[in-house]
Scaffold this active site. Structure first.
Site, short mmCIF file in Angstrom:
data_model
loop_
_atom_site.label_atom_id
_atom_site.label_comp_id
_atom_site.label_asym_id
_atom_site.label_seq_id
_atom_site.Cartn_x
_atom_site.Cartn_y
_atom_site.Cartn_z
N ASP A 84 0.87 -1.16 0.00
CA ASP A 84 0.00 0.00 0.00
C ASP A 84 0.92 1.23 0.00
O ASP A 84 2.11 1.14 0.28
CB ASP A 84 -0.96 0.01 1.19
C1 BGC Z 1 -5.07 3.33 0.06
C2 BGC Z 1 -5.13 2.40 -1.13
C3 BGC Z 1 -4.88 3.19 -2.40
C4 BGC Z 1 -3.54 3.88 -2.27
C5 BGC Z 1 -3.16 4.68 -3.49
C6 BGC Z 1 -3.84 4.20 0.07
O1 BGC Z 1 -4.00 5.24 0.98
O2 BGC Z 1 -5.15 2.57 1.25
O3 BGC Z 1 -6.38 1.77 -1.18
O4 BGC Z 1 -4.94 2.36 -3.52
O5 BGC Z 1 -3.56 4.75 -1.17
O6 BGC Z 1 -3.91 5.84 -3.56
#
Ligand code: BGC
Length: 702
Positions: free
Chosen positions: A226
């Site tokens: 993530d």
């Molecule tokens: C989220 C993800 C997301 C990623 C990219 C993170 O804060 O948990 O779900 O895909 O950011 O934006």
């Protein structure tokens, strides 16, 4: 390209070139959420990853705003989910993106979780089937799907540090299966969660990432962190993580205030580059085997190749991409309508075409697109509730706001260095003078009052309570007192408290309907479409959910959240506690009426039942099958578990035999000593309209 070709390509890449394929960089075009530069000399093109999951969030671009994932799930129709996935895949392709950061399949464990709208269900079979269909759809358009967040990211409070303390049984029976279903559907990528599980950060979790996901399940795609969620270099590399994202600090974050404290739920966006030089150093020091790097690159290249990125074959035929087409607009509205759940109806719905309608609510002039955070999309067009009803109504339409507007909330507002999103969080009530009296007068003067209410949720924050924000409950009560034909249309990211529900004539749950908002609402209100959604989550008073029992369970104590309820999550808990929820899992009325014949065993995995629409109008039914296990001494089991479902459409008077195949998950339990176990005995399969509305049963021996 064959495996041999990929091996030959790997041989040709220098270590520096290999390292550039496992760590994100800055997208020169600025559209992607995550970017790999590729290796020009080796013919490897750049690779773009983009959010997800309610549509495409490419920076500076617009795209179709689909309904919240929980609305998609509420339709209980994998074919519909597959169509939505395919449309999102085509839009990603049209916007030059290669991987979509969707779907999110974390179970709805905590009713207040700020991201429930991005997830699918409290049940693993429902989440698995719908999630797998979304994966299949996205990838049918030549775009890599990314199932997220692996695993146990079930709350936003302390999400970057909290440890989900979970027993092996609930992990196996509830939290892992939706990811397993995505892997079985061929998902190309898995995103690790920010949180820890039993003490270890998911990016570093060798047992769950290395042993379970890649080993036991045979996942051969790439595992991506993530965003800023990579905990360590050596731990992650050895655990099986393949790709660091975004790999570079957020613009502006690094030169922010020295003393800046990252708000809870927001990862430190200066932490990046752990798979850059530090990975090279770790390999040199013998802390990470050199062939681990080759394996990471092989996995990334494998997906690029699979989706035609290495031989230039993407971008043709079905993969060509498509944006904001009529069929995508129609589909967004269709999913919103199909996911609408008719919670209660005393007969006021569907509305008469010629009824005079008062459209009331603090946000009736704006569509409810979604929740806040990385899933926010910017549509080309959208329809507000008032616009949708005005376009459909044949009687007079009046409107009133009644109480102050409910402002959107967004994680982006928590970050000083993120400049976009000017209106989120703003409350523009100053420009209006909301008057409860005006709303009451409008309601009293109309045949029907339709009140639109909403919550406001975002990634990175859990809700304080399940109550509707602001003075919306007062508004509903006042309107209901003025007009006995009051219909409430709820827009919420998950379960929500509806204290006035017995004082109103009908209640519809529309989740976050996306750009088709007003059209979808009007189509269901006037009966052009049957409200065919069913609840993928239980609605109950906040204090009755299993996570309300102690702080240990939610939000956690000392950065640990204990899943003490074990497998008794959602309806499994309410059945076990013999408690009556406000609206049970699987609940939802239709404007039609259905009768069930006797269930029949087809084979040891399949059951069938004749369903008849006995109404004088067409309707949609979701036939649900639950399995009740035999009692076994010393073994606690949920009373019933969803094993299968099918959404059908029947014309007036039409009947159809529905055949359901039953998921093994509902028959088996996970024993920490002996693994998956199917107890001998008689299993009762219940077929019906919800988890609490059984119409016919049949016995299965195991
Ligand atoms: C989220 C993800 C997301 C990623 C990219 C993170 O804060 O948990 O779900 O895909 O950011 O934006």
């Amino acid at each position: 390209m064959t495996d041999d070709h990929i091996e030959a390509l790997l041989d040709r890449l220098s270590r520096t070139q290999q390292l550039a394929l496992v760590r994100g960089a800055t997208d020169p075009e600025g559209t992607a959420t995550g970017y790999l530069p590729g290796v020009d000399e080796a013919g490897i093109p750049p690779f773009r990853l983009v959010d997800g999951p309610l549509g495409i969030r490419a920076e500076g671009e617009r795209a179709t705003a689909f309904p919240a994932s929980i609305a998609t799930a509420a339709a209980f129709d994998p074919d519909l989910a597959r169509r939505q996935g395919a449309a999102m895949g085509r839009e990603a392709a049209a916007l030059g993106q290669d991987a979509l950061l969707a779907p999110g399949v974390n179970l709805v464990r905590v009713p207040q979780c700020g991201r429930n709208f991005e997830y699918l269900s409290e049940d693993p079979v429902a989440a698995g089937d719908i999630g797998a269909a979304l994966v299949d759809g996205i990838q049918s358009a030549g775009v890599v799907a990314t199932v997220k967040h692996f695993v146990a990211n079930n709350q936003e409070t302390h999400r970057t540090t909290v440890s989900a303390e979970i027993g092996e049984r609930p992990l196996r029976e509830l939290y892992l299966p939706p990811f397993r279903a995505a892997v079985d559907a061929g998902v190309g990528s898995v995103m690790t969660a920010y949180n820890r599980v039993n003490g270890t950060h998911m990016s570093d979790h060798e047992r769950l990432v290395g042993d379970v996901l890649k080993g036991e399940w045979g996942f051969d795609g790439y595992v991506v962190s993530d965003w800023y969620g990579l905990e360590s270099t050596v731990g992650a590399a050895n655990a099986g993580l393949d790709l660091e994202m975004p790999g570079v600090a957020a613009p502006g974050a690094a030169d922010g205030d020295e003393g800046f404290e990252w708000p809870d739920g927001i990862p430190d966006a200066t932490r990046a580059g752990l798979f850059g030089d530090p990975l090279a150093d770790a390999i040199d020091a013998g802390e990470v085997p050199a062939d681990r790097l080759t394996d990471m690159v092989r996995r990334v290249l494998g997906q690029m190749d699979r989706f035609g990125r290495l031989d230039g074959s993407q971008g043709t035929g079905d993969d060509a991409g498509e944006l904001d087409s009529q069929r995508h607009r129609d589909l967004a509205t269709e999913v919103a309508a199909r996911g609408t759940v008719l919670l209660d109806n005393d007969g006021v719905l569907p509305l008469d075409d010629g009824a005079d309608v008062a459209v009331i609510g603090p946000n009736v002039d704006e569509p409810k697109l979604g929740g806040g955070g990385s899933s926010e999309t910017t549509p080309f067009r959208s329809v507000s509730p008032v616009e949708g009803i005005e376009a459909r109504a044949e009687g007079d339409v009046s409107s009133a706001v009644g109480v102050p507007r409910i402002a959107s909330v967004s994680l982006f507002d928590l970050l000083p260095f993120v400049g976009e999103d000017g209106d989120a969080g703003e409350d523009d009530t100053a420009e209006r003078d909301p008057s409860l009296d005006d709303a009451v007068d409008a309601a009293a003067a109309a045949d029907v009052a339709v009140v639109f209410v909403r919550d406001a949720t975002t990634e990175a924050r859990d809700r304080d309570s399940l109550a509707l924000p602001g003075r919306q409950d007062d508004l509903v009560s006042a309107v209901a007192a003025a007009n006995e034909n009051t219909v409430v249309v709820v827009r919420s990211g998950g379960p929500v408290a509806l204290p006035w529900r017995e004082d109103v004539a009908a209640v519809l749950e529309q989740w976050y309907p996306g750009q088709g908002d007003g059209d979808a609402a009007a189509a269901v209100l006037y009966g052009d479409r049957d409200p065919s959604g069913r609840l993928p989550v239980t609605f109950a008073p906040e204090s009755e959910y299993p996570t309300a029992a102690t702080e240990r369970r939610f939000p956690g104590v000392d950065d640990e959240v204990h899943y003490d309820e074990g497998v008794f999550v959602g309806y499994r808990h309410f059945d076990d506690a013999n408690a009556s929820p406000t609206y049970p899992f699987g609940h939802g009325h239709s404007y039609a009426a259905f009768e069930y014949g006797d269930a029949e065993v087809v084979d040891d995995q399949t059951v069938s039942v004749l369903v008849e629409n006995v109404a004088d109008r067409p309707g949609r039914e979701v036939v649900q099958a639950y399995v009740r296990p035999p009692a076994v001494d010393g073994v606690e089991r949920p009373e019933r578990e969803l094993a299968g479902f099918e959404a059908i459409r029947l014309d007036a008077g039409q009947r159809r035999t529905v055949t359901l195949s039953l998921d093994d998950l509902a028959f088996s339990r996970y024993d920490s000593d002996s693994g998956w176990t199917v107890d001998e005995g008689t299993y009762t399969v219940e077929l019906g309209r919800s988890s609490r509305d059984v119409r016919t049963t049949v016995a299965f021996d195991r």
